[in-house]
Design a protein around this motif. Structure first.
Motif, PDB file in Angstrom:
ATOM      1  N   LYS A  89      -2.385 -13.642   6.754  1.00 40.76           N
ATOM      2  CA  LYS A  89      -2.656 -12.287   7.251  1.00 40.76           C
ATOM      3  C   LYS A  89      -2.341 -11.237   6.179  1.00 40.76           C
ATOM      4  N   GLU A  90      -1.207 -11.394   5.533  1.00 37.52           N
ATOM      5  CA  GLU A  90      -0.798 -10.420   4.515  1.00 37.52           C
ATOM      6  C   GLU A  90      -1.752 -10.441   3.317  1.00 37.52           C
ATOM      7  N   GLN A 115      -5.305  -8.979   4.012  1.00 36.85           N
ATOM      8  CA  GLN A 115      -5.257  -7.520   4.131  1.00 36.85           C
ATOM      9  C   GLN A 115      -5.397  -6.815   2.789  1.00 36.85           C
ATOM     10  N   THR A 116      -5.156  -7.534   1.683  1.00 32.10           N
ATOM     11  CA  THR A 116      -5.277  -6.912   0.359  1.00 32.10           C
ATOM     12  C   THR A 116      -6.736  -6.817  -0.102  1.00 32.10           C
ATOM     13  N   ASP A 157     -11.870  -3.531   2.909  1.00 35.19           N
ATOM     14  CA  ASP A 157     -12.611  -3.787   4.148  1.00 35.19           C
ATOM     15  C   ASP A 157     -14.045  -4.199   3.893  1.00 35.19           C
ATOM     16  N   ARG A 182     -14.653  -7.917   2.809  1.00 36.43           N
ATOM     17  CA  ARG A 182     -14.179  -9.043   3.632  1.00 36.43           C
ATOM     18  C   ARG A 182     -15.348  -9.780   4.271  1.00 36.43           C
ATOM     19  N   TYR A 226      -8.373 -13.757  10.859  1.00 36.82           N
ATOM     20  CA  TYR A 226      -7.903 -12.926   9.758  1.00 36.82           C
ATOM     21  C   TYR A 226      -8.815 -11.765   9.407  1.00 36.82           C
TER      22      TYR A 226
END
Length: 321
Positions: A196-197, A200-201, A204, A207, A223
């Motif tokens: 998850k962490e 997030q990097t 958007d 992804r 995720y």
């Protein structure tokens, strides 16, 4: 039936029927649970045969030194197309217990498992996962996506099922199995948080995960990635020029810069997508190789479920970030 007659009869049947016949003809071999008559029963190592490496990894972690695990499908093997050999049938026959993914992942082996369930414990771990956590198969509301191991929170239920079934088989080791399962689930939770962490990097708009076949829907759902596969849920499904062009158009429209190959599938399909994008003036690179239906070589980090998962996360992040 005399041996010569058996050979003549077998020559006229298909692989699937042959496999089922062998199951009944060979009979169950001696298992680790057998004890000498007149002696007190003692703890025996449980002989387990699994299909995929992901399922085998759960058995090894929960069973510990009380379980000996044999996995039929090694690195690079596609379970959708897998057909059991005579040697595989013998391994299944010799097992005290059989664990497989289910949800039609091992489609060509369903007949074998159905036949063998009359004589021994056979567990489809994926089918023990609550339906609320399962994703529907495209175009079939009554079927589910079998790639459940890519959602760690769903896969934890498979760990619980393995613990429960092993405890039934060997009640004297119940506490050991519970402790092992608890430790393994803690490692899974940590990997889930890591994923998850890291995801997030990724910005958007970047992804987007494009792969050869649609194996990563659970991963994307867990995720927050858009997932696109050239082929459907099974590699048995075919794709054509229309499918390639449709994916190329998406890459161009969304300015997607990387696609991924899979360790158990030929690069041919994804290479066609890369070439198609290039013809439209859009450069796409192969961002790396992901493990989808099979894990890495035994003895390597990627040869474990957690190592495989981390490899995928790191590969995706480094290419899309």
């Amino acid at each position: 039936m005399e041996e010569q007659k058996v050979k003549k009869w077998l020559a006229g049947v298909g692989t699937g029927i042959l496999a089922v016949f062998l199951l009944t003809a060979c009979g169950s071999g001696q298992t680790s649970g057998d004890t000498n008559e007149g002696n007190e029963s003692s703890t025996k190592i449980i002989q387990v045969t699994t299909t995929t490496g992901q399922v085998a990894d759960v058995l090894k972690n929960v069973g510990g030194d009380q379980v000996e695990v044999t996995s039929l499908m090694g690195p690079g093997v596609d379970p959708h197309l897998y057909q059991a050999s005579q040697g595989d049938i013998q391994k299944l026959n010799n097992a005290d217990m059989i664990f497989y993914n289910g949800l039609h992942l091992e489609g060509k082996m369903g007949e074998i498992f159905e036949k063998m369930s009359e004589d021994k414990t056979i567990v489809a771990v994926g089918e023990s996962i609550p339906e609320a956590l399962l994703l529907a198969a495209d175009g079939d509301s009554n079927a589910h996506d079998p790639h459940v191991w890519f959602n760690i929170q769903a896969w934890i239920h498979a760990v619980d099922t393995v613990e429960e079934e092993l405890s039934k088989q060997s009640p004297e080791n119940e506490e050991l199995f519970k402790d092992n399962a608890a430790n393994y689930k803690q490692e899974l939770e940590e990997m889930d948080q890591y994923a998850k962490e890291q995801i997030q990097t990724i910005p958007d708009e970047s992804r987007v995960l494009v792969t050869a076949h649609d194996a990563f829907a659970y991963f994307g759902h867990a995720y927050g990635l858009d997932v696109m596969g050239l082929q459907g849920l099974s590699t048995d499904s075919e794709y054509g020029l229309k499918d390639v062009q449709g994916l190329v158009d998406t890459l161009v429209e969304r300015n997607i810069k990387a696609v991924f190959v899979e360790s158990s599938i030929s690069e041919k399909s994804i290479s066609a997508v890369v070439e198609g994008a290039k013809k439209q003036g859009h450069d796409v690179v192969i961002g790396g190789e992901l493990f989808s239906d099979a894990m890495g070589e035994e003895g390597t980090e990627e040869g474990t479920y957690i190592g495989m998962f981390k490899h995928n996360v790191d590969t995706i992040v480094s290419s899309l970030k």
